[in-house]
Design a protein around this motif. Structure first.
Motif, short mmCIF file in Angstrom:
data_model
loop_
_atom_site.label_atom_id
_atom_site.label_comp_id
_atom_site.label_asym_id
_atom_site.label_seq_id
_atom_site.Cartn_x
_atom_site.Cartn_y
_atom_site.Cartn_z
N PHE A 293 -29.33 -126.63 44.33
CA PHE A 293 -30.73 -126.21 44.23
C PHE A 293 -30.88 -124.74 44.57
O PHE A 293 -30.28 -124.24 45.53
CB PHE A 293 -31.56 -127.06 45.19
N MET A 294 -31.71 -124.05 43.77
CA MET A 294 -31.98 -122.65 44.06
C MET A 294 -33.45 -122.43 44.43
O MET A 294 -33.76 -121.91 45.50
CB MET A 294 -31.64 -121.78 42.84
N VAL A 295 -34.36 -122.85 43.53
CA VAL A 295 -35.76 -122.51 43.74
C VAL A 295 -36.64 -123.52 43.02
O VAL A 295 -36.26 -124.10 42.00
CB VAL A 295 -36.04 -121.07 43.23
N TYR A 296 -37.84 -123.71 43.58
CA TYR A 296 -38.85 -124.62 43.02
C TYR A 296 -40.13 -123.82 42.83
O TYR A 296 -40.61 -123.17 43.76
CB TYR A 296 -39.03 -125.79 43.97
N LEU A 297 -40.67 -123.87 41.63
CA LEU A 297 -41.87 -123.10 41.32
C LEU A 297 -42.92 -123.96 40.65
O LEU A 297 -42.60 -124.91 39.93
CB LEU A 297 -41.54 -121.94 40.35
N GLN A 298 -44.15 -123.62 40.90
CA GLN A 298 -45.26 -124.08 40.10
C GLN A 298 -45.87 -122.84 39.45
O GLN A 298 -45.50 -121.72 39.78
CB GLN A 298 -46.28 -124.81 40.95
N LYS A 299 -46.81 -123.05 38.58
CA LYS A 299 -47.41 -121.90 37.89
C LYS A 299 -47.89 -120.86 38.91
O LYS A 299 -48.71 -121.16 39.79
CB LYS A 299 -48.60 -122.37 37.06
N GLU A 300 -47.36 -119.67 38.79
CA GLU A 300 -47.75 -118.51 39.59
C GLU A 300 -47.42 -118.66 41.08
O GLU A 300 -47.87 -117.85 41.89
CB GLU A 300 -49.24 -118.19 39.42
N ASN A 301 -46.65 -119.65 41.43
CA ASN A 301 -46.31 -119.84 42.85
C ASN A 301 -44.84 -120.20 43.02
O ASN A 301 -44.30 -121.02 42.29
CB ASN A 301 -47.14 -120.99 43.44
N ILE A 302 -44.22 -119.57 44.01
CA ILE A 302 -42.90 -119.99 44.45
C ILE A 302 -43.11 -120.93 45.62
O ILE A 302 -43.66 -120.53 46.65
CB ILE A 302 -42.03 -118.79 44.87
N ILE A 303 -42.68 -122.17 45.46
CA ILE A 303 -42.92 -123.16 46.50
C ILE A 303 -41.77 -123.16 47.51
O ILE A 303 -41.98 -123.25 48.71
CB ILE A 303 -43.08 -124.58 45.91
N ASP A 304 -40.57 -123.07 47.01
CA ASP A 304 -39.40 -123.14 47.89
C ASP A 304 -38.26 -122.36 47.25
O ASP A 304 -37.81 -122.72 46.17
CB ASP A 304 -39.00 -124.61 48.10
N GLU A 305 -37.85 -121.30 47.89
CA GLU A 305 -36.72 -120.51 47.36
C GLU A 305 -35.57 -120.52 48.35
O GLU A 305 -34.77 -119.58 48.39
CB GLU A 305 -37.16 -119.09 47.02
N SER A 306 -35.45 -121.57 49.11
CA SER A 306 -34.46 -121.62 50.18
C SER A 306 -33.02 -121.63 49.65
O SER A 306 -32.10 -121.29 50.38
CB SER A 306 -34.69 -122.85 51.06
N GLY A 307 -32.82 -121.98 48.39
CA GLY A 307 -31.48 -122.00 47.83
C GLY A 307 -31.10 -120.73 47.10
O GLY A 307 -29.98 -120.63 46.57
N MET A 308 -31.98 -119.79 47.10
CA MET A 308 -31.72 -118.53 46.37
C MET A 308 -31.02 -117.55 47.30
O MET A 308 -31.40 -117.38 48.45
CB MET A 308 -33.05 -117.90 45.93
N PRO A 309 -30.01 -116.85 46.78
CA PRO A 309 -29.45 -115.74 47.57
C PRO A 309 -30.55 -114.75 47.91
O PRO A 309 -31.48 -114.53 47.12
CB PRO A 309 -28.42 -115.14 46.61
N LYS A 310 -30.44 -114.16 49.08
CA LYS A 310 -31.52 -113.31 49.57
C LYS A 310 -31.66 -112.03 48.76
O LYS A 310 -32.75 -111.47 48.62
CB LYS A 310 -31.28 -112.94 51.04
N GLU A 311 -30.58 -111.57 48.22
CA GLU A 311 -30.60 -110.30 47.49
C GLU A 311 -30.28 -110.54 46.02
O GLU A 311 -29.55 -111.46 45.67
CB GLU A 311 -29.59 -109.32 48.10
N ARG A 312 -30.82 -109.70 45.19
CA ARG A 312 -30.53 -109.60 43.74
C ARG A 312 -31.13 -110.72 42.91
O ARG A 312 -31.23 -110.58 41.70
CB ARG A 312 -29.01 -109.51 43.48
N PHE A 313 -31.50 -111.82 43.49
CA PHE A 313 -32.03 -112.96 42.72
C PHE A 313 -33.55 -113.04 42.93
O PHE A 313 -34.05 -112.91 44.05
CB PHE A 313 -31.40 -114.28 43.19
N SER A 314 -34.25 -113.32 41.84
CA SER A 314 -35.68 -113.56 41.93
C SER A 314 -36.07 -114.52 40.83
O SER A 314 -35.37 -114.66 39.81
CB SER A 314 -36.48 -112.26 41.82
#
Lengths: 115, 115
Positions: free
Chosen positions: A45-66
């Motif tokens: 898991f990397m990230v969970y989004l709804q329209k216009e909202n990032i709900i959970d990005e706990s699995g995303m590397p802190k740098e370079r990823f968005s």
């Protein structure tokens, strides 16, 4: 009803370039998830989004990823200044409602190769 | 072992035989899902079983869930060559804050059905 669509299916980038991965959820789905699969591994898991909202990005590397999921258009996973370790398959999934307990439907994935 | 770990890692059978794959997990879950992935392709959702269910059927698929042992099994009856794929179980763990949308995947079982 088209499934989850991802493009491109294959992406080759040189080290230092930017990679943009797109995901269009299934019709009627407002929840999008991004996962990464390294060779011989399960999905992470990397990230969970709804329209216009990032709900959970706990699995995303802190740098370079968005990631974003704008009001109009597909969800975008952006990797800046790619490195060889970013080479992987990136999968997008969508669900109709609140993610808990919903089936997540996956797209075909984007295979990123960093040379 | 990691959450959602499949066993065996690889399974080779003849067409017409049954295939059984197992999945073990560590934390309490809300749901457990099984997915199939053909080589180099995306994930196909097979079946979802909720924590209060013990068995579920879908066509030639039979899934069991034993929450006391934190394990699940996927049985494919009368296998076909087209069933050749990797099979993953994915769990969404019960956690505070309700973040049970995060699917945790194992490394999968590679099933080969020989014609």
């Amino acid at each position: 009803n088209a499934g989850v669509m991802q493009n491109p299916r294959h992406l080759v980038r040189r080290r230092g370039q930017e990679a943009r991965l797109r995901c269009s959820p299934m019709k009627g789905h407002s929840h999008v998830y991004w996962y990464r699969q390294l060779p011989e591994e399960g999905l992470k898991f990397m990230v969970y989004l709804q329209k216009e909202n990032i709900i959970d990005e706990s699995g995303m590397p802190k740098e370079r990823f968005s990631a974003e999921f704008p009001k109009e258009g597909p969800s975008i996973l952006r990797i800046q200044q790619v490195v060889r370790g970013d080479s992987a398959a990136y999968f997008c999934a969508s669900s109709p409602g609140y993610g808990g307990g919903d089936e997540q439907y996956f797209g075909p994935g984007t295979r990123l190769t960093v040379t | 072992s990691q959450q959602g770990e499949e066993d065996p890692q690889a399974l080779s059978i003849q067409e017409g035989e049954n295939a059984t794959m197992n999945c073990s997990y560590k934390t309490s879950i809300n749901n457990l899902q099984w997915y199939r992935q053909n080589s180099g392709r995306g994930l196909v959702h097979l079946i979802l079983i909720r924590s209060n269910e013990r068995e579920k059927h879908s066509g030639r698929l039979r899934v069991t869930l034993d929450t006391s042992k934190k394990s699940s099994s996927l049985l494919i009856t009368a296998s076909r060559a087209a069933d050749t794929a990797s099979y993953f179980c994915a769990t969404d763990a019960v956690s505070s804050g309700g973040s049970n949308y995060k699917l945790t995947f194992g490394k999968g079982t590679l099933l080969t059905v020989n014609p």
